[in-house]
Design a protein around this motif. Structure first.
Motif: not given
Length: 312
Positions: A265, A267-268, A271-272, A291-292, A295
């Protein structure tokens, strides 16, 4: 009041912030201590969800009152045309249910649950209520992260293992003795770090976005004191500490090896983080903090639950 208006009032979508730590604690209790008490699980769920909804409703009620005082009408209560007396009745009902369930949980366990519950109730109420709410001070992130991250996880572990003397009180011959298994408490605290950081960052992201508006309203939060650039660095650091913590716990064999899958997670999440750093605007990128949180901690909860199911 319709169900849809009620869900808007209590912002039901935000309850994952308390339900995920609750799930994490229960999964941890099963994995590490091979213990699960269904009755206590249900009672704590009722108390936790009702109190969480009550504090959100209190916050929206106060926002509505202040909006009226300032000539505004953008609060949820105004938006959905909800009667103020009904809101107060709902708040009272939710608090009564939460308190009743908390007392039942204490009777099923011990006084530790009562003491922690009382402190949590007080902090929860004064987080948004009172002359100087905690959320309006630079300690908002600390209180929200600690109580919603660590305390919820600790209690959701403790209700399953209360009879193992991880914390004990004895009173004999006018002497009160307290026993604490420091090692196990430390493990639970470390296990809670990703949740604490994620919840604190939701608060921090909100305050970063609102810092100029907050200053105008005499609301001096953490970004006001440390500055937005430093607040953004802290926002990033809290996530990375959570990931390092997961690796550490796996190495120490406190959590299963499969927990390392959670590192995917990153990686995403990265980006966030970059998205929020580039444009910390509330109506555009505040949601990345939520979202983080989902995740990181959602994936951890799912992995723990799967491991527990496989082991069973």
């Amino acid at each position: 009041m319709s169900i849809s208006k009620f869900f808007e009032l209590v912002e039901i979508k935000t309850k994952l912030a308390s339900m995920i730590p609750f799930s994490l604690g229960s999964a941890y209790a099963i994995y590490r201590y091979k213990s699960f008490d269904l009755k206590n699980f249900i009672i704590m769920f009722i108390s936790l969800i009702c109190f969480d909804m009550a504090t959100t409703a209190i916050n929206n009620y106060i926002d509505h009152t202040k909006a009226k005082d300032n000539g505004g009408n953008n609060s949820l209560i105004t938006k959905y045309g909800v009667n103020k007396s009904k809101v107060l009745f709902i708040i009272f009902t939710l608090l009564v249910i939460a308190t009743t369930a908390g007392v039942m949980l204490t009777l099923n366990t011990n006084i530790i649950v009562l003491l922690i519950g009382i402190i949590s109730f007080i902090v929860g109420i004064f987080y948004t209520f009172g002359p100087i709410p905690i959320s309006r001070m630079p300690l908002g992130e600390v209180f929200s992260g600690f109580f919603m991250g660590f305390i919820i996880i600790f209690l959701s572990v403790y209700i399953h293992i209360f009879d193992t003397n991880i914390i004990s009180f004895t009173y004999q011959n006018n002497i009160l003795s307290v026993g604490i298994n420091l090692i196990e408490i430390v493990w639970i605290f470390l296990f809670s770090i990703p949740a604490m950081g994620g919840i604190a960052n939701i608060m921090l992201a909100n305050n970063i976005c609102d810092v100029e508006e907050d200053i105008q309203n005499n609301r001096f939060t953490l970004p006001y004191y440390i500055g937005r650039p430093m607040a953004l660095k802290l926002f990033k650091l809290l996530y990375y500490i959570g990931y390092v913590n997961i690796v550490l716990l796996v190495v120490l064999k406190v959590i299963p090896l499969a927990s390392l899958f959670m590192l995917i997670t990153l990686i995403k999440v990265n980006k966030n983080i970059k998205l929020f750093e580039a444009k910390p605007i509330k109506n555009e990128n505040f949601v990345v903090s939520v979202k983080n949180f989902l995740l990181i901690n959602g994936s951890q909860a799912i992995i723990m639950i799967i491991i527990v199911m496989i082991s069973k």
